[in-house]
Structure formats: structure tokens, C-alpha cells
Write a protein that holds these residues in place. Structure first.
Motif, short mmCIF file in Angstrom:
data_model
loop_
_atom_site.label_atom_id
_atom_site.label_comp_id
_atom_site.label_asym_id
_atom_site.label_seq_id
_atom_site.Cartn_x
_atom_site.Cartn_y
_atom_site.Cartn_z
N GLU A 18 0.70 -1.07 -0.10
CA GLU A 18 0.33 -0.07 -0.07
C GLU A 18 0.29 1.43 -0.38
O GLU A 18 0.22 2.25 -0.35
N SER A 19 2.39 0.89 0.52
CA SER A 19 2.62 2.22 0.76
C SER A 19 3.65 2.33 -0.98
O SER A 19 3.36 4.44 -1.22
N ILE A 20 3.42 1.61 -1.52
CA ILE A 20 3.66 1.66 -2.79
C ILE A 20 2.55 2.58 -3.72
O ILE A 20 2.50 3.51 -4.28
N TYR A 21 1.57 2.28 -3.28
CA TYR A 21 -0.15 2.54 -4.29
C TYR A 21 0.12 4.19 -3.75
O TYR A 21 -0.73 4.79 -4.79
N SER A 22 0.48 4.53 -2.31
CA SER A 22 0.52 5.58 -2.04
C SER A 22 1.03 7.12 -3.02
O SER A 22 0.96 7.37 -3.07
N ARG A 23 2.01 6.84 -3.21
CA ARG A 23 2.73 7.71 -4.54
C ARG A 23 1.44 7.90 -5.96
O ARG A 23 1.45 8.88 -6.07
N LEU A 24 0.87 6.42 -6.26
CA LEU A 24 -0.83 6.85 -7.06
C LEU A 24 -2.12 8.08 -6.17
O LEU A 24 -2.56 8.98 -7.31
N ASP A 25 -1.83 7.91 -4.75
CA ASP A 25 -3.13 7.94 -4.28
C ASP A 25 -2.98 8.43 -2.91
O ASP A 25 -3.20 6.58 -2.58
N GLU A 26 -2.19 9.09 -2.61
CA GLU A 26 -1.88 9.46 -1.00
C GLU A 26 -3.08 9.24 -0.39
O GLU A 26 -2.96 9.02 1.24
N GLU A 27 -4.80 9.87 -0.31
CA GLU A 27 -5.53 9.59 -0.30
C GLU A 27 -6.05 8.21 0.66
O GLU A 27 -6.73 7.49 1.79
N ILE A 28 -5.98 7.20 -0.32
CA ILE A 28 -6.63 5.53 -0.28
C ILE A 28 -4.99 5.17 0.69
O ILE A 28 -5.90 4.10 1.83
#
Length: 284
Positions: A18-28
Motif C-alpha cells: 500500500e505504501s507503493i500505491y500511496s505514490r499514486l493515491d495518497e488519500e487511499i
């Protein structure tokens, strides 16, 4: 199917992805961290300063830990320790298994699907049908439908949603050919609670018993008796969760959290059993 880190819900793996996904969507990712906080809070998995520093070499300070691992620890409320109140934190990268009876299991179950290749989704769903829902297809399919409806496109892509729905349709069409496809309802089976002493061995000691019985060739092992099926059998005999027994046994029979006292308790129980058998031997 045995214990599988690829498909089980392990908090440190989920957070890393999820920390990797945060680069695309910080809100998530902010929402994710909030759910982790709630999960750990419900489980009371807080860490004190002493708990955190015990993981590091002597001379490390809390400030250095937080500096080196920014974003890893979330501060919680103070707790009573002896005569004083101490600060506590939650480790969002902690090694915690999230199981079907845990709060927020549905959320983390959906999060895990996001991390899988589309070709793995079918195997993931089948794994949890067998191991988290004990082959109760009706219950699992209802869980999937509600979870997809709940999180929908906020967390899932159209491709993943379509794949889940296709798996459901395929599974519903499969003819029930084995009684194992649906858990047997056994009258009088109780839910175990910690320390209830309904049996002389606790869950860890029961897992040890399974391991030693297999090594001694008292019961089958390997492909002839997988840990999943051994867990189901001892669930009937002891009331302990088959899923938790399977996780205790792991992939190589390495029992998690075994203490010297567990070996002693198991040894004493076996000796009592031997004495009972011995009385019949001596009668002859």
C-alpha cells in the motif's frame, strides 16, 4: 492447500504494497493507515518505548528509531503500566496475521486482491474459501458479493470485479461431489475460549501433538494428511479452530510460539495417557 504467505493476510506485506500505491493515491493510503490503526487498536497490539527499543541494539533511542523509520509507528493512547501512564504506538509494518474473525477482515481481504496479478485472483479466492471459510461456499460467496458492493470501484478495478464475479459463477456451477465441500454440522460442538481447560492441552500443545504423532507414524502425514485436514480433524476432536491449528503447523511443521512449558505439558499429558494404557497392560 497449506499455509501460504502469498495469499494469507499479513499486515507487514499489505502495508509495504500500500505504501507503493500511496505514490499514486495518497488519500487511499491515509485511509489504509487509519484502518490499520483501528485493527491494531481492537487487537490491543500497542508497543511501549521498551517494546520498540528491545528490537534494536543498545544505545538506540526512540528519536533515532522514529527518524530511521518515518511513518512506521503511529502514536496511540497512554496506558497504565504499574504506577504510571506510558505512551504507546502501533507498528503498521508489524507481523500480524489478519484472520476471518478479526475486525475489518473484509477491508484487508479486498486490499490484498489489489496486490495480486489478475491471473492469481482465482487461486486467492479458492484459498480463502478452503482455509478462511472452511469450504462454506454459500457464506463465502455472500461475503464476496457484499465486499465488492461495499468497496466497489474505490478500491477495485473493473477487471478485478469482473474476475471475482466470474469465479463466483463458476463456483456456483460446480456439482457438490464431496461431503468436505460443506462443513459438517456436529451437534454439541462448542466454541473454545482461552483458558477454558475443556481439554488438557492448549492450542499450541495440540499442534505439537499433531506434529509428534505424525513423526511417530501414529497418524498419516504429508500428502496423505495435509495440515489443513489435520486441523479439521482436531477441530472436531478438540474444538480448536482448524484454521488456527493449520497456521500453527505452518508449512514445515514449525509450531509458532512454542515454549519449554508447552513441551513439558505435552509430555506430562502423554505420560498420563501411558499410565492409563499401562493399567490395562498390567491386568494381563
Amino acid at each position: 492447500m497449506e499455509y501460504n504467505e502469498r495469499y494469507d493476510l499479513l499486515l507487514n506485506q499489505l502495508t509495504s504494497h500500500e505504501s507503493i500505491y500511496s505514490r499514486l493515491d495518497e488519500e487511499i493510503f491515509r485511509d489504509y493507515k487509519q484502518m490499520v490503526f483501528l485493527f491494531l487498536n481492537h487487537k490491543r497490539k500497542y508497543l511501549t518505548e521498551e517494546n520498540i527499543l528491545s528490537r534494536y541494539s543498545e544505545g538506540m533511542t526512540l528519536e533515532k528509531v522514529f527518524s530511521q523509520h518515518q511513518g512506521r509507528f503511529m502514536q496511540s493512547s497512554n496506558v497504565q503500566k504499574g504506577d504510571e501512564m506510558v505512551k504507546t504506538w502501533y507498528d503498521i509494518y508489524g507481523v500480524e496475521y489478519i484472520e476471518v474473525n478479526d475486525d475489518f477482515f473484509d477491508y484487508f481481504f479486498i486490499i490484498k486482491i489489489r496486490h495480486l496479478d489478475l491471473l492469481e485472483v482465482d487461486n486467492y479466492l479458492t484459498y480463502h474459501l478452503e482455509n478462511s471459510f472452511e469450504n462454506d461456499k454459500q457464506k463465502f460467496i455472500r461475503f464476496l458479493n457484499l465486499s465488492v458492493r461495499k468497496y466497489d470501484e474505490k478500491l477495485l478495478t473493473h477487471k478485478i470485479i469482473d474476475t471475482i464475479k466470474e469465479w463466483i459463477v463458476s463456483t456456483e456451477k460446480i456439482t457438490e461431489t464431496s461431503e468436505n465441500d460443506k462443513p459438517e454440522k456436529i451437534k454439541g460442538r462448542m466454541q473454545r475460549e482461552a483458558g477454558d481447560k475443556l481439554t488438557s492441552l492448549n492450542l499450541t500443545q495440540t499442534a505439537l501433538l499433531i506434529q509428534f504423532m505424525q513423526e511417530a507414524k501414529i497418524i498419516l502425514k504429508g500428502d496423505d494428511l495435509t495440515y489443513t485436514n489435520a486441523g479439521k480433524a482436531f477441530n472436531i476432536l478438540t474444538g480448536y479452530s482448524s484454521h488456527t491449528l493449520r497456521q500453527q503447523l505452518g508449512t514445515k511443521g514449525d509450531i509458532a510460539g512454542v515454549k519449554h512449558e508447552d513441551y513439558k505439558e505435552l509430555h506430562d499429558a502423554i505420560m498420563r495417557l501411558a499410565d492409563l494404557i499401562g493399567t490395562h497392560v498390567r491386568k494381563k
